[in-house]
Write a protein that holds these residues in place. Structure first.
Motif, PDB file in Angstrom:
ATOM      1  N   PRO A 108       0.798  -1.238   0.000  1.00  0.00           N
ATOM      2  CA  PRO A 108       0.000   0.000   0.000  1.00  0.00           C
ATOM      3  C   PRO A 108       0.825   1.280   0.000  1.00  0.00           C
ATOM      4  O   PRO A 108       0.486   2.254  -0.680  1.00  0.00           O
ATOM      5  N   GLY A 109       1.924   1.314   0.773  1.00  0.00           N
ATOM      6  CA  GLY A 109       2.651   2.556   0.994  1.00  0.00           C
ATOM      7  C   GLY A 109       3.224   3.174  -0.264  1.00  0.00           C
ATOM      8  O   GLY A 109       3.300   4.403  -0.388  1.00  0.00           O
ATOM      9  N   GLY A 110       3.622   2.340  -1.230  1.00  0.00           N
ATOM     10  CA  GLY A 110       4.235   2.844  -2.452  1.00  0.00           C
ATOM     11  C   GLY A 110       3.279   3.569  -3.371  1.00  0.00           C
ATOM     12  O   GLY A 110       3.708   4.254  -4.303  1.00  0.00           O
ATOM     13  N   VAL A 111       1.985   3.430  -3.132  1.00  0.00           N
ATOM     14  CA  VAL A 111       0.980   4.207  -3.854  1.00  0.00           C
ATOM     15  C   VAL A 111       0.496   5.371  -2.992  1.00  0.00           C
ATOM     16  O   VAL A 111       0.398   6.510  -3.453  1.00  0.00           O
ATOM     17  N   ILE A 112       0.233   5.080  -1.732  1.00  0.00           N
ATOM     18  CA  ILE A 112      -0.406   6.052  -0.847  1.00  0.00           C
ATOM     19  C   ILE A 112       0.487   7.249  -0.551  1.00  0.00           C
ATOM     20  O   ILE A 112       0.073   8.410  -0.708  1.00  0.00           O
ATOM     21  N   PHE A 113       1.719   7.023  -0.121  1.00  0.00           N
ATOM     22  CA  PHE A 113       2.573   8.145   0.268  1.00  0.00           C
ATOM     23  C   PHE A 113       2.967   9.050  -0.901  1.00  0.00           C
ATOM     24  O   PHE A 113       2.937  10.276  -0.755  1.00  0.00           O
ATOM     25  N   PRO A 114       3.350   8.509  -2.072  1.00  0.00           N
ATOM     26  CA  PRO A 114       3.654   9.423  -3.178  1.00  0.00           C
ATOM     27  C   PRO A 114       2.493  10.329  -3.552  1.00  0.00           C
ATOM     28  O   PRO A 114       2.685  11.510  -3.853  1.00  0.00           O
ATOM     29  N   ALA A 115       1.265   9.790  -3.504  1.00  0.00           N
ATOM     30  CA  ALA A 115       0.094  10.615  -3.832  1.00  0.00           C
ATOM     31  C   ALA A 115      -0.168  11.656  -2.750  1.00  0.00           C
ATOM     32  O   ALA A 115      -0.354  12.846  -3.045  1.00  0.00           O
ATOM     33  N   LEU A 116      -0.179  11.238  -1.477  1.00  0.00           N
ATOM     34  CA  LEU A 116      -0.525  12.160  -0.395  1.00  0.00           C
ATOM     35  C   LEU A 116       0.552  13.212  -0.163  1.00  0.00           C
ATOM     36  O   LEU A 116       0.237  14.372   0.131  1.00  0.00           O
ATOM     37  N   LEU A 117       1.811  12.847  -0.292  1.00  0.00           N
ATOM     38  CA  LEU A 117       2.868  13.841  -0.096  1.00  0.00           C
ATOM     39  C   LEU A 117       2.888  14.856  -1.239  1.00  0.00           C
ATOM     40  O   LEU A 117       3.130  16.052  -1.012  1.00  0.00           O
ATOM     41  N   ALA A 118       2.648  14.383  -2.466  1.00  0.00           N
ATOM     42  CA  ALA A 118       2.638  15.309  -3.604  1.00  0.00           C
ATOM     43  C   ALA A 118       1.518  16.333  -3.464  1.00  0.00           C
ATOM     44  O   ALA A 118       1.735  17.547  -3.574  1.00  0.00           O
ATOM     45  N   GLU A 119       0.309  15.867  -3.199  1.00  0.00           N
ATOM     46  CA  GLU A 119      -0.819  16.798  -3.085  1.00  0.00           C
ATOM     47  C   GLU A 119      -0.796  17.536  -1.750  1.00  0.00           C
ATOM     48  O   GLU A 119      -1.200  18.699  -1.670  1.00  0.00           O
ATOM     49  N   GLY A 120      -0.289  16.883  -0.709  1.00  0.00           N
ATOM     50  CA  GLY A 120      -0.161  17.551   0.586  1.00  0.00           C
ATOM     51  C   GLY A 120       0.781  18.727   0.535  1.00  0.00           C
ATOM     52  O   GLY A 120       0.562  19.754   1.201  1.00  0.00           O
ATOM     53  N   GLU A 121       1.838  18.616  -0.260  1.00  0.00           N
ATOM     54  CA  GLU A 121       2.775  19.733  -0.420  1.00  0.00           C
ATOM     55  C   GLU A 121       2.090  20.903  -1.121  1.00  0.00           C
ATOM     56  O   GLU A 121       2.238  22.056  -0.697  1.00  0.00           O
ATOM     57  N   ARG A 122       1.341  20.604  -2.167  1.00  0.00           N
ATOM     58  CA  ARG A 122       0.656  21.676  -2.893  1.00  0.00           C
ATOM     59  C   ARG A 122      -0.383  22.375  -2.024  1.00  0.00           C
ATOM     60  O   ARG A 122      -0.511  23.613  -2.040  1.00  0.00           O
ATOM     61  N   LEU A 123      -1.090  21.600  -1.232  1.00  0.00           N
ATOM     62  CA  LEU A 123      -2.173  22.146  -0.412  1.00  0.00           C
ATOM     63  C   LEU A 123      -1.689  22.716   0.920  1.00  0.00           C
ATOM     64  O   LEU A 123      -2.468  23.326   1.649  1.00  0.00           O
ATOM     65  N   LYS A 124      -0.401  22.469   1.236  1.00  0.00           N
ATOM     66  CA  LYS A 124       0.178  22.943   2.498  1.00  0.00           C
ATOM     67  C   LYS A 124      -0.611  22.422   3.707  1.00  0.00           C
ATOM     68  O   LYS A 124      -0.961  23.171   4.619  1.00  0.00           O
ATOM     69  N   VAL A 125      -0.877  21.117   3.708  1.00  0.00           N
ATOM     70  CA  VAL A 125      -1.654  20.523   4.795  1.00  0.00           C
ATOM     71  C   VAL A 125      -0.797  20.405   6.054  1.00  0.00           C
ATOM     72  O   VAL A 125       0.431  20.329   6.000  1.00  0.00           O
ATOM     73  N   SER A 126      -1.451  20.363   7.189  1.00  0.00           N
ATOM     74  CA  SER A 126      -0.755  20.209   8.468  1.00  0.00           C
ATOM     75  C   SER A 126      -0.342  18.750   8.655  1.00  0.00           C
ATOM     76  O   SER A 126      -0.938  17.839   8.060  1.00  0.00           O
ATOM     77  N   PRO A 127       0.668  18.494   9.495  1.00  0.00           N
ATOM     78  CA  PRO A 127       1.074  17.118   9.774  1.00  0.00           C
ATOM     79  C   PRO A 127      -0.064  16.248  10.290  1.00  0.00           C
ATOM     80  O   PRO A 127      -0.174  15.075   9.921  1.00  0.00           O
ATOM     81  N   THR A 128      -0.920  16.797  11.138  1.00  0.00           N
ATOM     82  CA  THR A 128      -1.999  15.980  11.702  1.00  0.00           C
ATOM     83  C   THR A 128      -3.025  15.588  10.641  1.00  0.00           C
ATOM     84  O   THR A 128      -3.541  14.465  10.659  1.00  0.00           O
ATOM     85  N   VAL A 129      -3.322  16.485   9.725  1.00  0.00           N
ATOM     86  CA  VAL A 129      -4.248  16.149   8.636  1.00  0.00           C
ATOM     87  C   VAL A 129      -3.622  15.089   7.726  1.00  0.00           C
ATOM     88  O   VAL A 129      -4.304  14.156   7.280  1.00  0.00           O
ATOM     89  N   LEU A 130      -2.325  15.216   7.466  1.00  0.00           N
ATOM     90  CA  LEU A 130      -1.647  14.210   6.652  1.00  0.00           C
ATOM     91  C   LEU A 130      -1.716  12.840   7.327  1.00  0.00           C
ATOM     92  O   LEU A 130      -1.965  11.823   6.667  1.00  0.00           O
ATOM     93  N   ILE A 131      -1.517  12.789   8.631  1.00  0.00           N
ATOM     94  CA  ILE A 131      -1.585  11.518   9.356  1.00  0.00           C
ATOM     95  C   ILE A 131      -2.986  10.924   9.266  1.00  0.00           C
ATOM     96  O   ILE A 131      -3.155   9.721   9.043  1.00  0.00           O
ATOM     97  N   GLU A 132      -4.006  11.746   9.424  1.00  0.00           N
ATOM     98  CA  GLU A 132      -5.383  11.270   9.256  1.00  0.00           C
ATOM     99  C   GLU A 132      -5.571  10.663   7.869  1.00  0.00           C
ATOM    100  O   GLU A 132      -6.171   9.591   7.715  1.00  0.00           O
ATOM    101  N   ALA A 133      -5.057  11.366   6.854  1.00  0.00           N
ATOM    102  CA  ALA A 133      -5.219  10.905   5.478  1.00  0.00           C
ATOM    103  C   ALA A 133      -4.528   9.566   5.254  1.00  0.00           C
ATOM    104  O   ALA A 133      -5.050   8.696   4.540  1.00  0.00           O
ATOM    105  N   VAL A 134      -3.351   9.400   5.840  1.00  0.00           N
ATOM    106  CA  VAL A 134      -2.623   8.130   5.697  1.00  0.00           C
ATOM    107  C   VAL A 134      -3.413   6.984   6.313  1.00  0.00           C
ATOM    108  O   VAL A 134      -3.543   5.903   5.721  1.00  0.00           O
TER     109      VAL A 134
END
Length: 447
Positions: A108-134
């Motif tokens: 799972p991680g090889g799909v999930i993290f590249p997608a969430l980190l790429a869009e998370g960087e653009r959206l400037k999400v907080s660490p806690t929101v990123l953790i929820e998303a993961v």
């Protein structure tokens, strides 16, 4: 009417889970697992940055999907979110040392993290929101993978086919989607998911592998389309026919990320039990490689397909139990160096691989996929033989890596590729990530 009610119930369970999951309600061990998975996948992505597949994809996305939104993990260059997810996902999975789960038989991680980190960087999400998303991504993606795995008799689909659903679910949290848009994102991702034929990829040594880089990028497309009002199919997880026999009752109670295993060899997870079985035997016996006449590897049915004695490229090598075990016997290691073109043609390795035979075992099959086990029988040229215990590889939930072992793996993978200063920055950033205000780019140790 009963089937309709069941479908409605599952839809309500899915929405209740998505709408009610909050960071402050997460158990500490779940947050710790997110950080282990994050550190692990970054190490895998940096280590896999110079493979043939990664170089080809990187060249392609620089031309076709340029942009300034999201960072490439290896060098800090920026691309569009689609392009960054595609290349980072390819790099993170190409050495086959990224995390996985037994129940869905994939990564799972090889799909999930590249997608969430790429869009998370653009959206400037907080660490806690990123953790929820993961957490959401692992929970939904793995369950979707389990459903596919349990209902597919003669086909075996790779992680790109199912982890894309998890990535779309996690992206929904980054976008703060309503329940309706969340369900549409899942449905669009399901319809656009790559059909990842794993066995053919293994046989051919295909650069496509499990289509995970493409799945990460396509998940972003699915989420963006859902945001714009594009309509998707009803998810297989709640469809009245397709979801038969699969329960969502433990959603919100059982966190699927806790089922994650971690790898310490650059090869298919099915080759890891034979490796650990050999190491266990060698601790108790003085095994001289030159005195090995034959080795029988008793394993489950799917693993017997990993029987390419003379792989022609590094991807075939990753999926060859004889090749991988031969390297362990001769050189005591299985890393990126062992996948080099020079080592693939190593005559000593080939000769040792020819002595290794895969044998179907009904006992090992009966354990799979809940347990991925193997048993070795080593025949020596003096007529004696040694038999191992049935062995499950270290790194699984029952015998997990500690956080420090993940740190050690990260350093081993990234030494000589990135600076020690950046290594230290990444380690320090992840250690306190959930309590920080770090951006994704800062998390990656990039300026």
């Amino acid at each position: 009417m009963k089937e309709i009610n069941i479908s409605f119930q599952k839809k309500r369970q899915l929405l209740n889970y998505y709408e009610n999951l909050q960071y402050h309600l997460l158990p500490p061990e779940v947050i710790k697992l997110v950080k282990k998975c994050l550190l692990d996948i970054l190490g895998c992505g940096i280590a896999g940055s110079n493979t043939d597949s990664s170089n080809i994809v990187y060249d392609y996305v620089k031309e076709s999907f340029p942009g300034t939104e999201s960072s490439v993990w290896i060098d800090g260059n920026t691309l569009s979110t689609f392009g960054a997810a595609f290349v980072n996902g390819t790099m993170a999975t190409d050495l086959d040392i990224d995390d996985g789960v037994r129940s869905a038989a994939g990564h799972p991680g090889g799909v999930i993290f590249p997608a969430l980190l790429a869009e998370g960087e653009r959206l400037k999400v907080s660490p806690t929101v990123l953790i929820e998303a993961v957490i959401i991504a692992y929970d939904i993606g793995i369950r979707f993978g389990e459903l596919i795995f349990q209902n597919t008799v003669n086909r075996f689909f790779g992680a790109g086919t199912w982890a894309i659903i998890g990535a779309a679910a996690g992206l929904s949290r980054l976008y703060n989607f309503s329940g309706k848009d969340f369900l549409n994102a899942l449905g669009i991702a399901e319809a656009y998911a790559p059909l990842s034929p794993v066995i053919k990829s293994i046989e051919n040594g295909s650069n496509t592998k499990e289509a995970m880089g493409w799945a990460a990028a396509t998940a972003i497309s699915a989420a963006v389309l859902a945001k714009k009002g594009f309509l998707g199919v009803e998810s297989m997880l709640i469809h009245k026919e397709e979801s038969k026999g699969y329960s969502l009752n433990d959603l919100g109670e059982k966190y699927k990320i806790l089922d994650t295993y971690f790898k310490r060899y650059t090869s298919c997870r099915w080759s890891h039990p034979p490796i650990d079985a050999f190491f266990n035997l060698r601790q108790k016996n003085n095994i001289n490689p030159q005195k090995i006449e034959k080795i029988e590897v008793f394993t489950h049915k799917k693993a017997t397909s990993l029987n390419n004695i003379e792989p022609i490229n590094y991807i075939q090598a990753e999926y060859s139990i004889p090749f991988v075990l031969a390297n362990i016997i001769l050189y005591n290691k299985m890393g990126a160096e062992q996948l080099s073109k020079k080592n693939i043609k190593n005559k000593k390795v080939v000769e040792m691989a020819k002595r290794i035979h895969l044998v179907y075992s009904q006992e090992r099959e009966d354990c799979f996929p809940a347990f991925n086990t193997a048993l070795l029988k080593i025949y020596l040229n003096d007529g004696s033989f040694i038999i191992s215990e049935p062995t499950q590889a270290k790194g699984c939930p029952a015998d997990p890596f500690s956080y420090q072992e993940i740190v050690t793996k990260f350093l081993w993978q990234t030494n000589g590729i990135i600076s020690s200063k950046r290594q230290e920055a990444i380690l320090n950033n992840i250690k306190t990530f959930e309590k920080s205000n770090l951006t994704i780019r800062e998390l990656l140790g990039l300026k």
